[in-house]
Design a protein around this motif. Structure first.
Motif, PDB file in Angstrom:
ATOM      1  N   LEU A 239       0.471 -12.353  23.293  1.00  0.00           N
ATOM      2  CA  LEU A 239      -0.057 -11.647  21.880  1.00  0.00           C
ATOM      3  C   LEU A 239       0.750 -12.113  20.934  1.00  0.00           C
ATOM      4  N   VAL A 240       0.182 -12.722  19.842  1.00  0.00           N
ATOM      5  CA  VAL A 240       1.145 -13.366  18.694  1.00  0.00           C
ATOM      6  C   VAL A 240       0.748 -12.514  17.589  1.00  0.00           C
ATOM      7  N   LEU A 241       1.612 -11.901  16.844  1.00  0.00           N
ATOM      8  CA  LEU A 241       1.654 -11.094  15.602  1.00  0.00           C
ATOM      9  C   LEU A 241       1.829 -11.950  14.379  1.00  0.00           C
ATOM     10  N   THR A 242       1.122 -12.282  13.548  1.00  0.00           N
ATOM     11  CA  THR A 242       1.304 -12.624  12.456  1.00  0.00           C
ATOM     12  C   THR A 242       0.910 -11.717  11.057  1.00  0.00           C
ATOM     13  N   PHE A 243       1.537 -12.057   9.903  1.00  0.00           N
ATOM     14  CA  PHE A 243       1.657 -11.160   8.829  1.00  0.00           C
ATOM     15  C   PHE A 243       1.272 -11.623   7.683  1.00  0.00           C
ATOM     16  N   ASP A 244       0.611 -10.889   6.886  1.00  0.00           N
ATOM     17  CA  ASP A 244       0.217 -11.217   5.299  1.00  0.00           C
ATOM     18  C   ASP A 244       1.127 -10.289   4.590  1.00  0.00           C
ATOM     19  N   ILE A 245       1.987 -10.923   4.114  1.00  0.00           N
ATOM     20  CA  ILE A 245       2.887 -10.178   3.088  1.00  0.00           C
ATOM     21  C   ILE A 245       2.433 -10.007   1.649  1.00  0.00           C
ATOM     22  N   GLN A 246       2.464  -8.619   1.268  1.00  0.00           N
ATOM     23  CA  GLN A 246       1.778  -8.323   0.009  1.00  0.00           C
ATOM     24  C   GLN A 246       3.069  -8.123  -0.952  1.00  0.00           C
ATOM     25  N   PHE A 247       2.847  -9.054  -1.952  1.00  0.00           N
ATOM     26  CA  PHE A 247       3.936  -9.312  -2.856  1.00  0.00           C
ATOM     27  C   PHE A 247       3.426  -8.213  -4.184  1.00  0.00           C
ATOM     28  N   PRO A 248       4.426  -7.647  -4.827  1.00  0.00           N
ATOM     29  CA  PRO A 248       4.071  -6.730  -5.894  1.00  0.00           C
ATOM     30  C   PRO A 248       3.624  -7.709  -7.094  1.00  0.00           C
ATOM     31  N   GLU A 249       2.505  -7.110  -7.835  1.00  0.00           N
ATOM     32  CA  GLU A 249       1.907  -8.047  -8.880  1.00  0.00           C
ATOM     33  C   GLU A 249       2.850  -8.069 -10.075  1.00  0.00           C
TER      34      GLU A 249
END
Length: 267
Positions: A239-249
């Motif tokens: 199982l491979v976890l990847t991440f979408d990092i949400q930066f502040p606008e």
């Protein structure tokens, strides 16, 4: 009677061999007609089919060589038809990721032409084909049912081939034997660490702790929680976890200063 007809044919053939077509049409030249051998004049009547029959004694030039009604065969060929098989019939078999993870049985009804007992007529009949899907089968796996196509008196039925096509899944993306799970996290989580829960395809809930700093290309690998291997379902991929990092606008001046201090950055 037959001897006389054969004698006439041989005489006309000799005339053609000696004097050619003009000899048959116009008769034997006078200088040769004086001798007994060529004394009988032949006049061409203008009907080629009649000439052929007169020359060969019938419509079949091989009549003198064959005296029975058996079919003429050349080169040792035997009567009969060589059967050839029709091209394979291919159909897609759409399966969910859950089907390919657990395995399942799919039953598919087909309609095909089947020869009747007389060997000449046929009828349309339904048949159920059963497919035992093995855990771990991949996209493109081919399941072959030999000679299940339409039957015919002079042909071999085609093979029916089903090709596995995997449906999309709302949570996982499959890469070979691995399962890819992508989730969104905040910048704070990426920098300070966090825990997350992942529900597996077999209904278990994995609680995973991330203590590393998560950068855009970061991946967390959980060994043995992927797809089963078709050769050995007891073994699994990862199982491979990847991440979408949400930066502040936006970021206030005070907030930016605090981040600089926290990271000990110098400009």
């Amino acid at each position: 009677m037959q001897q006389t007809q054969k004698s006439n044919r041989l005489r006309k053939k000799a005339t053609y061999d000696k004097f050619g077509e003009e000899g048959l049409k116009g008769g034997i030249p006078p200088e040769f007609g004086k001798t007994g051998a060529w004394s009988s004049k032949y006049i061409y009547h203008g009907i080629p089919q009649k000439t052929f029959r007169q020359f060969f004694g019938g419509d079949n030039p091989f009549a003198d060589f064959y005296t029975n009604d058996a079919p003429l065969q050349f080169g040792g060929l035997q009567p009969g038809v060589v059967k050839t098989q029709d091209s394979a019939i291919e159909r897609d078999l759409h399966l969910s990721l859950d089907d390919l993870f657990h395995g399942c049985t799919k039953k598919i009804k087909i309609s095909r032409r089947v020869m009747n007992e007389d060997g000449y007529t046929s009828s349309i009949k339904d048949k159920i084909l059963s497919i035992d899907v093995k855990p771990g089968w991949k996209e493109g796996t081919r399941i072959i049912f030999p000679k299940e196509g339409d039957q015919s008196p002079n042909g071999i039925p085609a093979d029916i081939v089903f090709i596995v096509r995997q449906k999309s899944h709302p949570q996982f993306i499959r890469q070979l034997n691995d399962l890819i799970y992508k989730t969104q996290i905040s910048l704070e989580m990426a920098l300070t660490g966090f825990s997350m829960d992942v529900e597996t395809l077999d209904g278990r809930l994995l609680s995973i702790r991330i203590n590393d700093i998560v950068h855009p290309s970061y991946k967390k690998v959980v060994t043995g929680e992927g797809m089963p291997l078709s050769q050995d379902p007891a073994q699994r991929g990862n199982l491979v976890l990847t991440f979408d990092i949400q930066f502040p606008e936006t970021l206030s001046t005070e907030g930016a200063q605090l981040i600089k201090q926290a990271l000990n950055l110098k400009y």
